[in-house]
Every structure is written in structure tokens, then in C-alpha cells.
Scaffold this motif. Structure first.
Motif, PDB file in Angstrom:
ATOM      1  N   ARG A  60       8.801  -0.064  -9.060  1.00 55.39           N
ATOM      2  CA  ARG A  60       9.745  -0.652  -7.985  1.00 55.39           C
ATOM      3  C   ARG A  60       8.877  -1.746  -7.437  1.00 55.39           C
ATOM      4  NH1 ARG A  60      12.218   2.135 -11.093  1.00 55.39           N
ATOM      5  NH2 ARG A  60      13.615   3.727 -10.316  1.00 55.39           N
ATOM      6  N   ASP A  61       9.718  -2.366  -6.318  1.00 50.17           N
ATOM      7  CA  ASP A  61       9.079  -3.420  -5.731  1.00 50.17           C
ATOM      8  C   ASP A  61       9.267  -3.024  -4.222  1.00 50.17           C
ATOM      9  OD1 ASP A  61       8.718  -5.882  -4.058  1.00 50.17           O
ATOM     10  OD2 ASP A  61       9.958  -7.198  -5.673  1.00 50.17           O
ATOM     11  N   PHE A  62       8.027  -2.772  -3.474  1.00 51.59           N
ATOM     12  CA  PHE A  62       7.940  -2.509  -2.197  1.00 51.59           C
ATOM     13  C   PHE A  62       7.623  -3.468  -1.251  1.00 51.59           C
ATOM     14  CE2 PHE A  62       6.899   1.108  -5.284  1.00 51.59           C
ATOM     15  CZ  PHE A  62       7.779   2.237  -4.557  1.00 51.59           C
ATOM     16  N   VAL A  63       8.457  -3.496  -0.332  1.00 51.57           N
ATOM     17  CA  VAL A  63       8.335  -4.714   0.739  1.00 51.57           C
ATOM     18  C   VAL A  63       8.030  -3.967   2.204  1.00 51.57           C
ATOM     19  CG1 VAL A  63      10.846  -5.035   0.825  1.00 51.57           C
ATOM     20  CG2 VAL A  63       8.960  -7.165   1.582  1.00 51.57           C
TER      21      VAL A  63
ATOM     22  N   PRO B 188      17.169 -11.769  -3.107  1.00 52.17           N
ATOM     23  CA  PRO B 188      16.348 -10.809  -3.145  1.00 52.17           C
ATOM     24  C   PRO B 188      15.149 -11.075  -2.398  1.00 52.17           C
ATOM     25  CG  PRO B 188      16.893 -11.726  -5.220  1.00 52.17           C
ATOM     26  CD  PRO B 188      17.241 -12.762  -4.465  1.00 52.17           C
ATOM     27  N   ILE B 189      15.139  -9.824  -1.516  1.00 45.62           N
ATOM     28  CA  ILE B 189      13.897  -9.849  -0.714  1.00 45.62           C
ATOM     29  C   ILE B 189      12.718  -8.624  -0.995  1.00 45.62           C
ATOM     30  CG2 ILE B 189      12.923  -9.515   1.819  1.00 45.62           C
ATOM     31  CD1 ILE B 189      14.541 -12.019   1.045  1.00 45.62           C
ATOM     32  N   GLY B 190      11.716  -8.887  -1.289  1.00 44.44           N
ATOM     33  CA  GLY B 190      10.778  -8.001  -1.820  1.00 44.44           C
ATOM     34  C   GLY B 190       9.215  -8.539  -1.776  1.00 44.44           C
ATOM     35  N   SER B 191       8.479  -7.912  -2.721  1.00 42.77           N
ATOM     36  CA  SER B 191       7.018  -8.374  -2.802  1.00 42.77           C
ATOM     37  C   SER B 191       6.998  -9.460  -3.907  1.00 42.77           C
ATOM     38  CB  SER B 191       6.065  -7.402  -2.755  1.00 42.77           C
ATOM     39  OG  SER B 191       6.221  -6.697  -4.120  1.00 42.77           O
ATOM     40  N   GLY B 192       7.893  -9.071  -4.972  1.00 39.79           N
ATOM     41  CA  GLY B 192       7.749  -9.685  -5.942  1.00 39.79           C
ATOM     42  C   GLY B 192       6.722  -9.082  -7.044  1.00 39.79           C
ATOM     43  N   VAL B 193       6.362  -8.054  -6.785  1.00 37.67           N
ATOM     44  CA  VAL B 193       5.390  -7.247  -7.459  1.00 37.67           C
ATOM     45  C   VAL B 193       5.746  -5.826  -7.751  1.00 37.67           C
ATOM     46  CG1 VAL B 193       3.094  -6.216  -7.650  1.00 37.67           C
ATOM     47  CG2 VAL B 193       3.384  -8.475  -6.490  1.00 37.67           C
ATOM     48  N   GLY B 194       5.720  -5.617  -8.953  1.00 38.15           N
ATOM     49  CA  GLY B 194       6.258  -4.204  -9.391  1.00 38.15           C
ATOM     50  C   GLY B 194       5.194  -3.303  -9.375  1.00 38.15           C
ATOM     51  N   THR B 195       5.377  -2.093  -8.723  1.00 40.20           N
ATOM     52  CA  THR B 195       4.258  -1.257  -8.598  1.00 40.20           C
ATOM     53  C   THR B 195       4.794   0.371  -8.769  1.00 40.20           C
ATOM     54  OG1 THR B 195       3.358  -2.251  -6.820  1.00 40.20           O
ATOM     55  CG2 THR B 195       2.772   0.276  -6.936  1.00 40.20           C
TER      56      THR B 195
ATOM     57  N   LEU C  94       0.568  -5.016  -0.167  1.00 36.47           N
ATOM     58  CA  LEU C  94       0.863  -3.437  -0.585  1.00 36.47           C
ATOM     59  C   LEU C  94      -0.225  -2.548   0.271  1.00 36.47           C
ATOM     60  CD1 LEU C  94       2.710  -1.265  -1.507  1.00 36.47           C
ATOM     61  CD2 LEU C  94       1.502  -1.447  -3.617  1.00 36.47           C
ATOM     62  N   ASN C  95      -1.476  -2.841  -0.139  1.00 37.97           N
ATOM     63  CA  ASN C  95      -2.767  -2.150   0.522  1.00 37.97           C
ATOM     64  C   ASN C  95      -2.633  -2.054   1.960  1.00 37.97           C
ATOM     65  OD1 ASN C  95      -3.946  -1.217  -1.994  1.00 37.97           O
ATOM     66  ND2 ASN C  95      -4.978  -3.141  -2.210  1.00 37.97           N
TER      67      ASN C  95
ATOM     68  N   ARG D 286      -1.950   1.159   4.496  1.00 42.21           N
ATOM     69  CA  ARG D 286      -2.914   1.444   5.377  1.00 42.21           C
ATOM     70  C   ARG D 286      -2.071   1.690   6.690  1.00 42.21           C
ATOM     71  NH1 ARG D 286      -5.298  -0.329   9.689  1.00 42.21           N
ATOM     72  NH2 ARG D 286      -4.421  -2.183   9.623  1.00 42.21           N
ATOM     73  N   LEU D 287      -1.271   0.769   7.165  1.00 42.74           N
ATOM     74  CA  LEU D 287      -0.635   0.711   8.339  1.00 42.74           C
ATOM     75  C   LEU D 287       0.360   2.220   8.368  1.00 42.74           C
ATOM     76  CD1 LEU D 287       0.272  -2.861   8.620  1.00 42.74           C
ATOM     77  CD2 LEU D 287      -1.280  -1.631  10.055  1.00 42.74           C
ATOM     78  N   VAL D 288       0.754   2.436   7.363  1.00 46.69           N
ATOM     79  CA  VAL D 288       1.652   3.724   7.373  1.00 46.69           C
ATOM     80  C   VAL D 288       0.596   4.974   7.701  1.00 46.69           C
ATOM     81  CG1 VAL D 288       3.026   5.374   5.750  1.00 46.69           C
ATOM     82  CG2 VAL D 288       3.555   2.840   5.910  1.00 46.69           C
ATOM     83  N   SER D 289      -0.569   5.145   6.686  1.00 47.40           N
ATOM     84  CA  SER D 289      -1.314   6.168   6.920  1.00 47.40           C
ATOM     85  C   SER D 289      -1.852   5.968   8.402  1.00 47.40           C
ATOM     86  CB  SER D 289      -2.597   6.026   5.994  1.00 47.40           C
ATOM     87  OG  SER D 289      -2.042   6.107   4.666  1.00 47.40           O
ATOM     88  N   ALA D 290      -2.316   5.160   8.903  1.00 41.80           N
ATOM     89  CA  ALA D 290      -2.800   5.016  10.458  1.00 41.80           C
ATOM     90  C   ALA D 290      -1.700   5.568  11.310  1.00 41.80           C
ATOM     91  CB  ALA D 290      -3.147   3.726  10.643  1.00 41.80           C
ATOM     92  N   TYR D 291      -0.338   5.138  11.029  1.00 40.17           N
ATOM     93  CA  TYR D 291       0.939   5.691  11.826  1.00 40.17           C
ATOM     94  C   TYR D 291       0.859   6.906  11.816  1.00 40.17           C
ATOM     95  CZ  TYR D 291       5.430   6.413  13.794  1.00 40.17           C
ATOM     96  OH  TYR D 291       6.550   7.088  14.372  1.00 40.17           O
ATOM     97  N   LEU D 292       0.820   7.654  10.640  1.00 42.49           N
ATOM     98  CA  LEU D 292       1.087   9.094  10.182  1.00 42.49           C
ATOM     99  C   LEU D 292      -0.154   9.854  11.251  1.00 42.49           C
ATOM    100  CD1 LEU D 292       2.450   9.840   6.980  1.00 42.49           C
ATOM    101  CD2 LEU D 292       3.265  10.505   9.136  1.00 42.49           C
ATOM    102  N   ASP D 293      -1.432   9.341  11.174  1.00 44.29           N
ATOM    103  CA  ASP D 293      -2.675   9.944  11.697  1.00 44.29           C
ATOM    104  C   ASP D 293      -2.633   9.910  13.118  1.00 44.29           C
ATOM    105  OD1 ASP D 293      -3.836  10.322   9.172  1.00 44.29           O
ATOM    106  OD2 ASP D 293      -5.227   8.469   9.376  1.00 44.29           O
TER     107      ASP D 293
END
Length: 154
Positions: free
Chosen positions: A49-52, A75-82, A135-136, A140-147
Motif C-alpha cells: 500500500r501507499d502510506f501518506v 491521487p495523493i500518497g507517497s508514491g511508494v509502495g510498502t 515513512l520513517n 517515528r511521530l506515531v510511535s512518539a505520540y503513543l509513548d
């Protein structure tokens, strides 16, 4: 917004997998499982999937308002499949959960993994837009928010 002739102008944005702090979805699900100290249970680990990141989407919306008119969805995304399994692996760098994921025992009804990746050419030409958050960095921001907030948002 309205044009002088009384017709409406519009821009339709086709958003790919938006993620970020306080955004529900596969990234949040994986991050919360890690935050609880468990590997993520993935139904289709190889699905790409493309994560933005949410702030990149906000900037695209602002650009679309400024442009005000487009004949086709942009289309609005990152343009990178992960692969989804890679999201779990990247999040495990922050959570230190090992293994970062396990495969679900029940198969999904979907006929196998497929790829959904945004072609960003139209976003670049029509909106002069491209994503800024890697993406990295976003993970990191998602993890920091949960922490910082924990399970308050569940």
C-alpha cells in the motif's frame, strides 16, 4: 468555490492510506499492538500500500483549494509502495517488539495481496504538491505520540 457563471469548481483528491497521530487505520492498529508489547497480527503481510502522512494530506488539501478546479481525481500518497509487514518492522525499531508481526491464522476473503500506489504526476503538475514526511519520520511521530499519550485515544 463558485465561479462567476454560477457553476461550481472542484478538485477531487483520491487519498491513499493516510496515517499519523490520532488517525485510525492499519498503521495505528499495528502501532497500538506494539505499544501493548505484542507483535502485530497481519492478515495480508505482503499486501503493498501507499502510506501518506496526515500533514502532507493537509498541505494537498490547501493546494487543491488554491487551484480550485481539476477535471479528474488527483491521487495523493507517497508514491511508494510498502508491504504491510514492513510497516510492522519499521515500527518495531521504536517499540522494540520482536518479532514485529505474525500472520493471522484466518485467511482474508480478498483474493490475494495487490498493490495500491499513487501516481504523483498529476499532483505535481496540477497542485505543485509532493509529500514532505518520509515513512520513517511519520512512523517515528506515531510511535512518539503513543509513548506520550498511551491508550487514551483508543
Amino acid at each position: 468555490r463558485a465561479c462567476s457563471a454560477g457553476t461550481f469548481r472542484s478538485v477531487r483528491l483520491s487519498l491513499h492510506n493516510v496515517y499519523g497521530p490520532r488517525v485510525k487505520g492499519v498503521v495505528a492498529d499495528i502501532a497500538k499492538q506494539h505499544w501493548r508489547g505484542r507483535p502485530a497480527v497481519l492478515r495480508q503481510p505482503t499486501a503493498t500500500r501507499d502510506f501518506v502522512f496526515a500533514s502532507d494530506v493537509s498541505h494537498a488539501v490547501i493546494k487543491a483549494i488554491e487551484v480550485g478546479d481539476a477535471s479528474e481525481p488527483i491521487p495523493i500518497g507517497s508514491g511508494v509502495g510498502t508491504p504491510i509487514s514492513e510497516i510492522a518492522e519499521l515500527l518495531s525499531v521504536h517499540s522494540r517488539v520482536k518479532p514485529p508481526w505474525t500472520a493471522a491464522t484466518r485467511k482474508s476473503a480478498e483474493a490475494g495481496p495487490f498493490s495500491l500506489v499513487a501516481n504523483l504526476q498529476l499532483a505535481a503538475s496540477a497542485l505543485s504538491w509532493q509529500p514532505q514526511i518520509s515513512l520513517n519520520e511519520g512512523l517515528r511521530l506515531v510511535s512518539a505520540y503513543l509513548d506520550a499519550r498511551g491508550d487514551e485515544e483508543s
